[in-house]
Design a protein around this motif. Structure first.
Motif, PDB file in Angstrom:
ATOM      1  N   GLN A   1       0.802  -1.212   0.000  1.00  6.29           N
ATOM      2  CA  GLN A   1       0.000   0.000   0.000  1.00  6.29           C
ATOM      3  C   GLN A   1       0.842   1.272   0.000  1.00  6.29           C
ATOM      4  O   GLN A   1       0.400   2.310  -0.467  1.00  6.29           O
ATOM      5  CB  GLN A   1      -0.885   0.047   1.251  1.00  6.29           C
ATOM      6  CG  GLN A   1      -1.990  -0.964   1.315  1.00  6.29           C
ATOM      7  CD  GLN A   1      -2.857  -0.671   2.512  1.00  6.29           C
ATOM      8  OE1 GLN A   1      -3.444   0.399   2.607  1.00  6.29           O
ATOM      9  NE2 GLN A   1      -2.918  -1.610   3.430  1.00  6.29           N
TER      10      GLN A   1
ATOM     11  N   GLN B   1      -6.490  -2.651   0.241  1.00  8.79           N
ATOM     12  CA  GLN B   1      -6.695  -1.366   0.909  1.00  8.79           C
ATOM     13  C   GLN B   1      -5.880  -0.277   0.222  1.00  8.79           C
ATOM     14  O   GLN B   1      -4.978  -0.554  -0.568  1.00  8.79           O
ATOM     15  CB  GLN B   1      -6.274  -1.463   2.382  1.00  8.79           C
ATOM     16  CG  GLN B   1      -7.126  -2.416   3.196  1.00  8.79           C
ATOM     17  CD  GLN B   1      -6.810  -2.329   4.683  1.00  8.79           C
ATOM     18  OE1 GLN B   1      -7.690  -2.114   5.501  1.00  8.79           O
ATOM     19  NE2 GLN B   1      -5.552  -2.505   5.032  1.00  8.79           N
ATOM     20  N   ASN B   2      -6.201   0.976   0.568  1.00  9.17           N
ATOM     21  CA  ASN B   2      -5.487   2.111  -0.004  1.00  9.17           C
ATOM     22  C   ASN B   2      -5.309   3.203   1.044  1.00  9.17           C
ATOM     23  O   ASN B   2      -5.613   4.372   0.812  1.00  9.17           O
ATOM     24  CB  ASN B   2      -6.240   2.660  -1.226  1.00  9.17           C
ATOM     25  CG  ASN B   2      -5.459   3.747  -1.950  1.00  9.17           C
ATOM     26  OD1 ASN B   2      -4.233   3.797  -1.877  1.00  9.17           O
ATOM     27  ND2 ASN B   2      -6.163   4.626  -2.645  1.00  9.17           N
TER      28      ASN B   2
ATOM     29  N   THR C   1      -2.188   2.962  -3.674  1.00  9.42           N
ATOM     30  CA  THR C   1      -2.606   1.714  -4.322  1.00  9.42           C
ATOM     31  C   THR C   1      -3.249   2.018  -5.667  1.00  9.42           C
ATOM     32  O   THR C   1      -4.316   2.620  -5.737  1.00  9.42           O
ATOM     33  CB  THR C   1      -3.589   0.936  -3.434  1.00  9.42           C
ATOM     34  OG1 THR C   1      -3.021   0.798  -2.127  1.00  9.42           O
ATOM     35  CG2 THR C   1      -3.862  -0.441  -4.009  1.00  9.42           C
TER      36      THR C   1
ATOM     37  N   VAL D   1      -6.990  -1.399  -6.399  1.00 12.58           N
ATOM     38  CA  VAL D   1      -7.579  -1.943  -5.180  1.00 12.58           C
ATOM     39  C   VAL D   1      -8.337  -3.208  -5.548  1.00 12.58           C
ATOM     40  O   VAL D   1      -9.331  -3.153  -6.291  1.00 12.58           O
ATOM     41  CB  VAL D   1      -8.521  -0.927  -4.505  1.00 12.58           C
ATOM     42  CG1 VAL D   1      -9.175  -1.539  -3.273  1.00 12.58           C
ATOM     43  CG2 VAL D   1      -7.758   0.342  -4.142  1.00 12.58           C
TER      44      VAL D   1
END
Length: 255
Positions: free
Chosen positions: A14, A35-36, A41, A44
Motif C-alpha cells: 500500500q 486497501q489504499n 494503491t 484496489v
C-alpha cells in the motif's frame, strides 16, 4: 545483471515505497492491494481471490502480466511470523484471561486461518511457475517462523539478516524467494537513518492484513535492495565501511 524489466507489479504493497523507487529508476511500477490507506494503491483488489482464480485456470490479474515483468509480492505474514508461534504453544499473554475451552477454540481458529494463507502462498508460487512469470516474495525471517521451519516450505533464496545496514527502520531479518529471476550482488551499504521499536507498533485488527507500521519499509532500503539484489548495480555515492564488510557475508543464498 538481470535482463531488463518492463514493469513491476507490487502485490500487497500500500505504501508505494518499492513502486516509487522503481519509477525513479525509469521502470514502470504499480501497487496492488485490498486497501489504499496510503493513497498509493493503483489497483484496489482482492489479490487472494485473483490467486484462487488463476490457480483454477480462470481469468485473473496474472493474465495481464508479461514474462519480462516482475512481481514483488509482500505476502501477508500475519499467521506465519514469530509472534504468532506463542499462540500455538499457548504461551501468549493474550490468552491468560481465556478459559481452557476458549484457548483451544481460539487456537483452532487461528490454525485454520494459517492453513488458508499457507495454501494461498503455495498456489501463488504454482501460478507463477505455470505461467513462467518472474517473482520475488518477501516475508520476515525472525525465528521461529512457520515457513522457515524444517520442510514447511521452499527454502528462501536469501535472508537479509539486518535491514538497518541498508537504511531501514528495523533490523528485522527478512527472507526473500526469487522465482524465475536470479538474485544479483550489488555494493550498497549504509548506516540506519532512523530507528523504530517493533514492539511499540500498532497491530492490525483484520485477518490477513499486516500492521502498517510493522510492515513499513524505508525508501533507503527499497532503493538499496533494488540496486543490490535485482539490478546488480552498485551506487557510487555509497561506500561500505570496512568494519561492516564481513556482514555482507550474512546475505547469502540458502544452502
Amino acid at each position: 545483471m538481470n535482463t531488463s524489466i518492463s514493469k513491476v507489479h507490487c502485490f500487497f504493497e500500500q505504501s508505494g515505497t518499492f513502486k516509487n523507487e522503481f519509477i525513479k529508476l525509469g521502470i514502470p511500477a504499480e501497487d496492488y492491494d485490498i486497501q489504499n490507506n496510503f493513497g498509493q494503491t493503483d489497483h484496489v483488489m482482492d489479490l487472494f481471490g485473483e490467486i484462487e482464480k488463476a490457480y483454477e485456470g480462470e481469468g485473473s490479474i496474472f493474465d495481464t502480466i508479461t514474462k519480462d515483468a516482475l512481481i514483488m509480492a509482500f505476502f501477508p505474514c500475519i499467521y506465519f511470523e514469530a509472534m504468532q508461534m506463542c499462540y500455538f504453544s499457548l504461551d501468549s499473554i493474550n490468552l491468560r484471561s481465556y478459559t481452557t475451552e476458549q484457548k483451544y477454540e481460539y487456537v483452532l481458529e487461528r490454525a485454520e486461518k494459517r492453513h488458508k494463507f499457507y495454501i494461498l502462498l503455495w498456489k501463488l508460487f504454482a501460478v507463477v511457475e505455470r505461467l513462467g512469470l518472474r517473482m520475488i516474495v518477501e516475508n520476515p525471517a525472525t525465528l521461529p517462523h512457520y515457513l522457515l521451519m524444517t520442510q514447511n516450505f521452499i527454502k528462501p533464496t536469501m535472508i537479509d539478516s539486518n535491514r538497518q545496514r541498508r537504511g531501514d527502520f528495523f533490523k528485522k531479518p527478512t527472507a526473500y524467494w526469487f522465482i524465475n529471476i536470479e538474485r544479483t550482488y550489488g555494493q550498497s551499504y549504509q548506516h540506519p537513518r532512523e530507528k523504530k521499536i517493533v514492539n511499540n507498533c500498532k497491530r492490525s485488527g483484520t485477518a490477513g492484513i499486516c500492521s502498517e507500521e510493522r510492515s513499513l519499509i524505508s525508501t533507503d532500503y527499497a532503493r538499496n535492495f533494488i540496486h543490490d539484489f535485482i539490478l546488480g548495480k552498485p551506487q557510487e555515492e555509497l561506500t561500505i565501511p570496512s568494519i561492516f564488510q564481513d556482514e555482507l557475508n550474512n546475505i547469502n543464498p540458502q544452502q
